[in-house]
Design a protein around this motif. Structure first.
Motif, PDB file in Angstrom:
ATOM      1  N   THR A 180       0.872  -1.147   0.120  1.00 13.09           N
ATOM      2  CA  THR A 180      -0.034   0.051  -0.055  1.00 13.09           C
ATOM      3  C   THR A 180       0.901   1.330   0.024  1.00 13.09           C
ATOM      4  O   THR A 180       0.192   2.284   0.197  1.00 13.09           O
ATOM      5  CB  THR A 180      -0.983  -0.081   1.193  1.00 13.09           C
ATOM      6  N   GLY A 181       2.340   1.005  -0.163  1.00 11.26           N
ATOM      7  CA  GLY A 181       3.209   2.273  -0.164  1.00 11.26           C
ATOM      8  C   GLY A 181       2.817   3.268  -1.297  1.00 11.26           C
ATOM      9  O   GLY A 181       2.767   4.466  -1.316  1.00 11.26           O
ATOM     10  N   ASN A 182       2.444   2.439  -2.561  1.00 10.38           N
ATOM     11  CA  ASN A 182       2.025   3.374  -3.816  1.00 10.38           C
ATOM     12  C   ASN A 182       1.026   2.914  -4.421  1.00 10.38           C
ATOM     13  O   ASN A 182       1.306   1.980  -5.267  1.00 10.38           O
ATOM     14  CB  ASN A 182       3.396   3.411  -4.619  1.00 10.38           C
ATOM     15  N   GLY A 183      -0.187   3.226  -4.059  1.00  6.19           N
ATOM     16  CA  GLY A 183      -1.357   2.610  -4.774  1.00  6.19           C
ATOM     17  C   GLY A 183      -1.662   1.601  -3.791  1.00  6.19           C
ATOM     18  O   GLY A 183      -1.504   1.342  -2.407  1.00  6.19           O
TER      19      GLY A 183
END
Lengths: 321, 247
Positions: free
Chosen positions: A124-127
């Protein structure tokens, strides 16, 4: 905002796959800084509050007898009402027989991106990216879910059950329930055996066993291990064993912790059904059998001599002999 | 009675799985393409059997794909079916594909839609359920047996450790797997006949996609098999217990 987990049950009991889905959903909730809630459809005899141990804070129970039998269309509409009411952001299913019926329907209904057959927690870091099996276990794909609501169905036996402390709040959920169109008229279950799709250990036999009269070898080892039995396609095709035992590309795809293949050469079609097993043991008298390349442990030898000795050693280990 | 069978093109079971473009695309060079086995052996063959029993049944096939899927759909027509519909679009995600099929199904007014239980490339098991929801029809996943009794379908579906038998009024969407039918090989008459069967090409409807593939990974290579001597099988049990910790 929450993570909602579909807690699948049969005959009033929560299924094993649902414990994995709860553990997975609770981990996703922790990642997103929100809480995990569950939805249970139909009458149950299990203690739902006790499911709090698997990280579920609240359980929405739609205790309507019309939900006693599975009807994907009816179930989907009810779950959609719970999603709406809870404002769930992520919905988690097990990618089991029922999950495969409901999750895609719910995805289409809510215009929510679906990752069927997830094998690990989302990034969930990027999207919002979830890894799934593709090419029948021969590769993984990372799938980005771009819709506001995200649906994940977790492959059975790919996320461990995590048991902790806690009690869930159980709340009756008043849903509009349509009359089911699907009428269940019979259930034919193989009793007294471990269901193949849920088994942690599977002992499987192939043509190398020469005939159905020799299956005692497979069954004895399976019994000692508390395992399910399976077979290769040629064995099912010549009716040595029932079709529901066939694992492989066109049969059942399984992912047990331990898969023991006896007298199976390991054609690529067979491997496609079993290559998600955590540990593979191959017993074959042909050292050139392709299965050895996919195996973790192997014995090159005559199954008729080797297998009874393995069974004895297992019994000894388990204090059964 | 009208039946629609969904056909997907997949790489052959034995195809080498590799990726290009920084692991974002399946390496298609040299790959043999086949009809997805679940679509062919179970969904299509069962539909053909139903038509053989009742020749008044109209059997259509549908696929979503570019012109390069035509050899596959002709191969499916060689097995049976009256005509095929190709939605002229590349697959974007399962919701996109299901929406195209649902649109075709709605226009055609089918009593039955058959899909395979999953494709052997994406392993989604999603199209049937999505199509059913978009059509607001019942859905039976993972069917192992299918019979018709007038306008009621009698279907056995897989459940954990067995089968459930259910009755559903038509129309219904069914995903098919082993048990539904036996594999067939097209004969010369079928292959010749397939050349002249109608293959309609329709343009896709506009649909949003909900997911995208970021990239592919191959599983880590196995460390290699640890062989245990055949005269000491107890050693295998020790390793499974102490080293692999699976028993």
């Amino acid at each position: 905002m929450s993570v909602l987990i579909f807690i699948d049950q049969a005959d009033g009991h929560v299924k094993k796959a649902a414990y994995e889905a709860m553990s997975y959903g609770a981990a996703v909730a922790a990642q997103l800084g929100t809480s995990a809630e569950g939805v249970v459809l139909g009458p149950v005899s299990d203690d739902l509050a006790a499911l709090g141990k698997y990280g579920v804070k609240k359980i929405h129970h739609v205790n309507n007898p019309a939900l006693d039998h599975f009807d994907a269309q009816v179930f989907t509409k009810v779950i959609a009402q719970v999603v709406e009411s809870t404002g769930a952001q992520v919905v988690v299913f097990s990618n089991n027989v029922d999950g495969k019926g409901i999750a895609p329907r719910l995805a289409a209904r809510l215009k929510a991106g679906l990752v069927p057959g997830a094998v690990s927690l989302p990034e969930t870091g990027n999207g919002f990216v979830v890894k799934k099996n593709v090419f029948s276990g021969k590769a993984f794909a990372n799938i980005a879910v771009n819709s506001p609501i995200k649906i994940i169905s977790v492959n059975p036996n790919s996320y461990p059950v995590k048991e902790g402390e806690g009690t869930a709040e159980v709340a009756a959920f008043n849903a509009t329930v349509d009359a089911p169109k699907v009428k269940v008229t019979a259930t034919n279950k193989v009793t007294g055996e471990v269901p193949l799709s849920e088994a942690e250990i599977v002992v499987s036999g192939g043509r190398g066993l020469k005939g159905p009269e020799n299956w005692g070898l497979v069954e004895d080892l399976a019994k000692a291990l508390g395992a399910a039995t399976a077979c290769s396609r040629p064995v099912a095709d010549v009716h040595w064993r029932p079709h529901h035992e066939h694992v492989g590309q066109t049969g059942l795809a399984i992912a047990p912790n331990l898969y023991i293949a006896i007298g199976i050469s390991g054609a690529i079609q067979h491997l496609a059904g079993v290559n998600r097993s955590k540990v593979i043991v191959v017993i074959n008298k042909d050292p050139e059998a392709p299965f050895f390349k996919a195996a973790d442990y192997g014995i090159v030898g005559d199954a008729f001599e080797v297998v009874p000795k393995i069974t004895e050693a297992v019994k000894k280990l388990k204090g059964m002999a | 009675m009208k039946i629609l069978v969904c056909i997907s093109k997949t790489p052959d079971t034995t195809a080498k799985i590799a990726f290009t473009d920084n692991n974002t695309k399946f390496a298609e060079a040299g790959v043999q393409w086949i009809i997805n086995p679940y679509d062919e052996w179970y969904a299509l063959v069962r539909a053909i059997e139903l038509k053989e029993k009742d020749p008044s049944i109209v059997l259509h096939l549908v696929t979503v794909g570019g012109a390069d899927t035509e050899p596959i759909i002709r191969k499916a027509l060689a097995l049976g079916g009256d005509e095929a519909i190709r939605v002229n679009a590349d697959s974007r995600d399962s919701f996109y594909v299901a929406s195209q099929i649902a649109h075709v199904a709605k226009e055609g007014g089918y009593d039955l839609v058959f899909t395979g239980r999953e494709t052997i490339d994406y392993n989604g098991s999603s199209i049937g359920g999505m199509v059913a929801e978009l059509l607001d029809q019942p859905y039976i996943p993972l069917a192992v047996k299918f019979e018709l009794n007038g306008t009621t379908a009698i279907i056995n579906r897989e459940i954990e450790g067995g089968e459930e038998v259910c009755e559903v009024p038509l129309p219904v969407v069914v995903s098919c797997q082993k048990g539904m039918a036996e594999q067939r090989i097209p004969n010369m008459k079928g292959i010749m006949g397939a050349r002249t069967k109608p293959l309609k090409v329709v343009e896709p409807v506009a649909v949003d996609t909900l997911t995208s593939i970021v990239g592919f990974e191959l599983p880590p290579a196995k460390a290699g098999v640890k062989l245990v001597p055949a005269d000491n099988p107890a050693e295998l049990v020790r390793l499974l217990h102490e080293e692999a910790k699976v028993i």
